[in-house]
Write a protein that holds these residues in place. Structure first.
Motif, PDB file in Angstrom:
ATOM      1  N   VAL A  69      36.123  46.857  30.813  1.00 36.98           N
ATOM      2  CA  VAL A  69      36.553  45.497  31.153  1.00 36.98           C
ATOM      3  C   VAL A  69      37.812  45.225  30.344  1.00 36.98           C
ATOM      4  O   VAL A  69      37.850  45.500  29.138  1.00 36.98           O
ATOM      5  N   ARG A  70      38.839  44.707  30.986  1.00 35.86           N
ATOM      6  CA  ARG A  70      40.081  44.443  30.275  1.00 35.86           C
ATOM      7  C   ARG A  70      40.752  43.196  30.821  1.00 35.86           C
ATOM      8  O   ARG A  70      40.456  42.748  31.928  1.00 35.86           O
ATOM      9  N   VAL A  71      41.650  42.630  30.033  1.00 37.02           N
ATOM     10  CA  VAL A  71      42.517  41.561  30.488  1.00 37.02           C
ATOM     11  C   VAL A  71      43.933  42.127  30.523  1.00 37.02           C
ATOM     12  O   VAL A  71      44.310  42.936  29.671  1.00 37.02           O
ATOM     13  N   GLN A  72      44.701  41.708  31.519  1.00 36.53           N
ATOM     14  CA  GLN A  72      46.031  42.262  31.722  1.00 36.53           C
ATOM     15  C   GLN A  72      47.016  41.150  32.019  1.00 36.53           C
ATOM     16  O   GLN A  72      46.686  40.159  32.671  1.00 36.53           O
ATOM     17  N   VAL A  73      48.247  41.319  31.537  1.00 34.53           N
ATOM     18  CA  VAL A  73      49.327  40.361  31.781  1.00 34.53           C
ATOM     19  C   VAL A  73      50.516  41.127  32.337  1.00 34.53           C
ATOM     20  O   VAL A  73      50.928  42.153  31.780  1.00 34.53           O
ATOM     21  N   PHE A 130      47.847  45.377  28.663  1.00 32.65           N
ATOM     22  CA  PHE A 130      46.439  44.985  28.755  1.00 32.65           C
ATOM     23  C   PHE A 130      45.719  45.208  27.434  1.00 32.65           C
ATOM     24  O   PHE A 130      46.155  45.972  26.572  1.00 32.65           O
ATOM     25  N   ARG A 131      44.580  44.523  27.303  1.00 30.91           N
ATOM     26  CA  ARG A 131      43.675  44.712  26.173  1.00 30.91           C
ATOM     27  C   ARG A 131      42.283  45.036  26.719  1.00 30.91           C
ATOM     28  O   ARG A 131      41.767  44.328  27.590  1.00 30.91           O
ATOM     29  N   VAL A 132      41.674  46.108  26.216  1.00 28.53           N
ATOM     30  CA  VAL A 132      40.310  46.466  26.586  1.00 28.53           C
ATOM     31  C   VAL A 132      39.338  45.608  25.784  1.00 28.53           C
ATOM     32  O   VAL A 132      39.460  45.489  24.566  1.00 28.53           O
ATOM     33  N   LEU A 133      38.370  45.006  26.500  1.00 27.65           N
ATOM     34  CA  LEU A 133      37.371  44.143  25.864  1.00 27.65           C
ATOM     35  C   LEU A 133      36.011  44.820  25.745  1.00 27.65           C
ATOM     36  O   LEU A 133      35.298  44.618  24.757  1.00 27.65           O
ATOM     37  N   GLU A 134      35.645  45.587  26.775  1.00 27.38           N
ATOM     38  CA  GLU A 134      34.342  46.239  26.792  1.00 27.38           C
ATOM     39  C   GLU A 134      34.480  47.666  27.297  1.00 27.38           C
ATOM     40  O   GLU A 134      35.372  47.973  28.080  1.00 27.38           O
ATOM     41  N   ASP A 135      33.553  48.515  26.855  1.00 27.17           N
ATOM     42  CA  ASP A 135      33.515  49.898  27.306  1.00 27.17           C
ATOM     43  C   ASP A 135      32.069  50.236  27.653  1.00 27.17           C
ATOM     44  O   ASP A 135      31.179  50.135  26.802  1.00 27.17           O
ATOM     45  N   HIS A 136      31.813  50.576  28.928  1.00 24.98           N
ATOM     46  CA  HIS A 136      30.477  50.896  29.414  1.00 24.98           C
ATOM     47  C   HIS A 136      29.475  49.784  29.096  1.00 24.98           C
ATOM     48  O   HIS A 136      28.363  50.025  28.619  1.00 24.98           O
ATOM     49  N   GLY A 137      29.902  48.545  29.360  1.00 21.14           N
ATOM     50  CA  GLY A 137      29.003  47.401  29.236  1.00 21.14           C
ATOM     51  C   GLY A 137      28.817  46.865  27.841  1.00 21.14           C
ATOM     52  O   GLY A 137      28.053  45.908  27.642  1.00 21.14           O
ATOM     53  N   ALA A 138      29.491  47.441  26.859  1.00 24.30           N
ATOM     54  CA  ALA A 138      29.334  46.995  25.472  1.00 24.30           C
ATOM     55  C   ALA A 138      30.694  46.607  24.897  1.00 24.30           C
ATOM     56  O   ALA A 138      31.709  47.243  25.212  1.00 24.30           O
ATOM     57  N   PRO A 139      30.745  45.552  24.068  1.00 24.19           N
ATOM     58  CA  PRO A 139      32.016  45.200  23.424  1.00 24.19           C
ATOM     59  C   PRO A 139      32.488  46.310  22.513  1.00 24.19           C
ATOM     60  O   PRO A 139      31.683  47.109  22.008  1.00 24.19           O
ATOM     61  N   LEU A 190      48.471  35.952  24.788  1.00 20.05           N
ATOM     62  CA  LEU A 190      47.459  35.631  25.801  1.00 20.05           C
ATOM     63  C   LEU A 190      46.304  36.619  25.746  1.00 20.05           C
ATOM     64  O   LEU A 190      45.137  36.233  25.884  1.00 20.05           O
ATOM     65  N   LEU A 191      46.618  37.890  25.544  1.00 23.08           N
ATOM     66  CA  LEU A 191      45.567  38.904  25.433  1.00 23.08           C
ATOM     67  C   LEU A 191      44.691  38.644  24.205  1.00 23.08           C
ATOM     68  O   LEU A 191      43.466  38.787  24.253  1.00 23.08           O
ATOM     69  N   ASP A 192      45.330  38.240  23.111  1.00 20.77           N
ATOM     70  CA  ASP A 192      44.586  37.944  21.880  1.00 20.77           C
ATOM     71  C   ASP A 192      43.628  36.782  22.101  1.00 20.77           C
ATOM     72  O   ASP A 192      42.469  36.808  21.657  1.00 20.77           O
ATOM     73  N   GLN A 193      44.104  35.740  22.809  1.00 26.11           N
ATOM     74  CA  GLN A 193      43.257  34.577  23.081  1.00 26.11           C
ATOM     75  C   GLN A 193      42.042  34.968  23.907  1.00 26.11           C
ATOM     76  O   GLN A 193      40.924  34.523  23.644  1.00 26.11           O
ATOM     77  N   SER A 194      42.265  35.822  24.908  1.00 24.93           N
ATOM     78  CA  SER A 194      41.151  36.272  25.748  1.00 24.93           C
ATOM     79  C   SER A 194      40.150  37.078  24.932  1.00 24.93           C
ATOM     80  O   SER A 194      38.935  36.946  25.101  1.00 24.93           O
ATOM     81  N   GLY A 195      40.674  37.934  24.037  1.00 29.76           N
ATOM     82  CA  GLY A 195      39.792  38.714  23.188  1.00 29.76           C
ATOM     83  C   GLY A 195      38.973  37.850  22.259  1.00 29.76           C
ATOM     84  O   GLY A 195      37.772  38.070  22.062  1.00 29.76           O
ATOM     85  N   GLN A 196      39.600  36.822  21.676  1.00 37.06           N
ATOM     86  CA  GLN A 196      38.893  35.910  20.778  1.00 37.06           C
ATOM     87  C   GLN A 196      37.837  35.103  21.526  1.00 37.06           C
ATOM     88  O   GLN A 196      36.729  34.889  21.032  1.00 37.06           O
ATOM     89  N   GLN A 197      38.167  34.669  22.741  1.00 39.30           N
ATOM     90  CA  GLN A 197      37.220  33.904  23.540  1.00 39.30           C
ATOM     91  C   GLN A 197      36.013  34.755  23.912  1.00 39.30           C
ATOM     92  O   GLN A 197      34.876  34.305  23.843  1.00 39.30           O
ATOM     93  N   THR A 198      36.282  36.029  24.276  1.00 40.55           N
ATOM     94  CA  THR A 198      35.187  36.931  24.615  1.00 40.55           C
ATOM     95  C   THR A 198      34.287  37.166  23.414  1.00 40.55           C
ATOM     96  O   THR A 198      33.061  37.157  23.514  1.00 40.55           O
ATOM     97  N   GLY A 199      34.893  37.351  22.238  1.00 34.71           N
ATOM     98  CA  GLY A 199      34.112  37.547  21.025  1.00 34.71           C
ATOM     99  C   GLY A 199      33.262  36.337  20.695  1.00 34.71           C
ATOM    100  O   GLY A 199      32.100  36.469  20.285  1.00 34.71           O
TER     101      GLY A 199
END
Length: 294
Positions: free
Chosen positions: A70-74, A82-91, A272-281
């Motif tokens: 799972v990733r977010v991309q700009v 892009f920033r990867v948020l999850e790998d195989h269902g796990a953060p 923007l990628l950092d914000q998405s990562g922080q929100q996901t965390g």
């Protein structure tokens, strides 16, 4: 795990990154023009979208071979980041998070770090343009039943009068299936098809693409004037030039589209990628606390 995914060389991914606009339009109802002309108008709109400065941020789930992320991309003028948020269902674990942060810092701060990404993106765009220009001549189109509101489904099959030149054109010409069009806006909504026959290069010595490979593309309207692809699924097998494996078993879905400034900088994009990562965390922490309190 964290490397930039390669561009798929076949039609599904050629169409995957098209933007959107409202150029030529036609009334809703029974199609008032031949299917061949309607598709030509749709392609005209797609090609003219290439020149527009429209950049978006979005979330994607990408499954390709062993990759499941799972990733977010700009999108930026320097290419997508892009920033990867999850790998195989796990953060990502702390070590993986540090590696991902270092990768992004390098892309933003090191001069020329995005040059390869930008070059590949521009090459993909040019390849997309050339392939899309083939479509009205490469296929025969006909309406597949009555229209349903603004939408009408059109079947396509190889045009026997078309003589493909080059590997990509030969693969494109072997495709068949259906395309769903918004006939008022003249936009592609969905494309679903398969490789109708095996394609051999140099009598099979230089390579081949197997029969019955499948693909699906789905697009959604994300603003009054823009459309984006929210699903690309490709299952194709083959080899080209003896050693290059072009087998693709890939699915990518996209959501949460947000427009970003056309002149967005890499630093701002990373923000923007950092914000998405922080929100996901934060959401993951809340989920753990909620789960532990039961």
């Amino acid at each position: 795990m964290l490397s930039r995914a390669s561009f798929v060389v076949f039609l599904p991914c050629f169409l995957a990154f098209s933007g959107g606009s409202m150029l030529a339009q036609t009334p809703v109802g029974t199609p008032s023009q031949p299917a061949q002309q309607l598709v030509a108008d749709v392609i005209y709109n797609e090609l003219h979208d290439r020149a527009s400065d429209s950049f978006w941020a979005y979330r994607s789930i990408r499954v390709s071979g062993p990759q499941d992320i799972v990733r977010v991309q700009v999108e930026t003028t320097e290419g997508p980041i892009f920033r990867v948020l999850e790998d195989h269902g796990a953060p990502l674990n702390p070590t993986e998070q540090r590696k991902e942060e270092q990768r992004l810092q390098d892309l933003v701060q090191r001069p020329g770090a995005m040059a390869r990404t930008k070059q590949e993106h521009e090459q993909d765009e040019e390849r997309l343009k050339k392939v899309m220009e083939l479509l009205p001549n490469a296929f025969l189109f006909e309406y597949n039943g009555a229209s349903e509101g603004e939408r009408v489904q059109i079947s396509f099959r190889p045009n026997p009068a078309f003589v493909p030149q080059g590997y990509e054109a030969r693969v494109v010409h072997a495709l068949g299936g259906t395309v769903t069009v918004n006939q008022r806006l003249k936009r592609m909504v969905d494309m679903d098809g398969r490789v109708m026959e095996r394609v051999d290069f140099g009598y099979g010595i230089l390579g081949h693409v197997e029969k019955d490979g499948t693909f699906e593309i789905h697009r959604q309207q994300v603003s009054d004037t823009h459309w984006k692809t929210d699903l690309v699924e490709v299952h194709i097998q083959g080899k080209v030039l003896l050693f290059k494996n072009v087998t693709k078993d890939q699915r990518e879905s996209r959501s949460d589209f947000r427009a970003v400034p056309h002149d967005i900088s890499l630093i701002a994009a990373k923000g923007l990628l950092d914000q998405s990562g922080q929100q996901t965390g934060h959401e993951q922490n809340l989920a753990r606390v909620s789960g532990g309190s039961r």
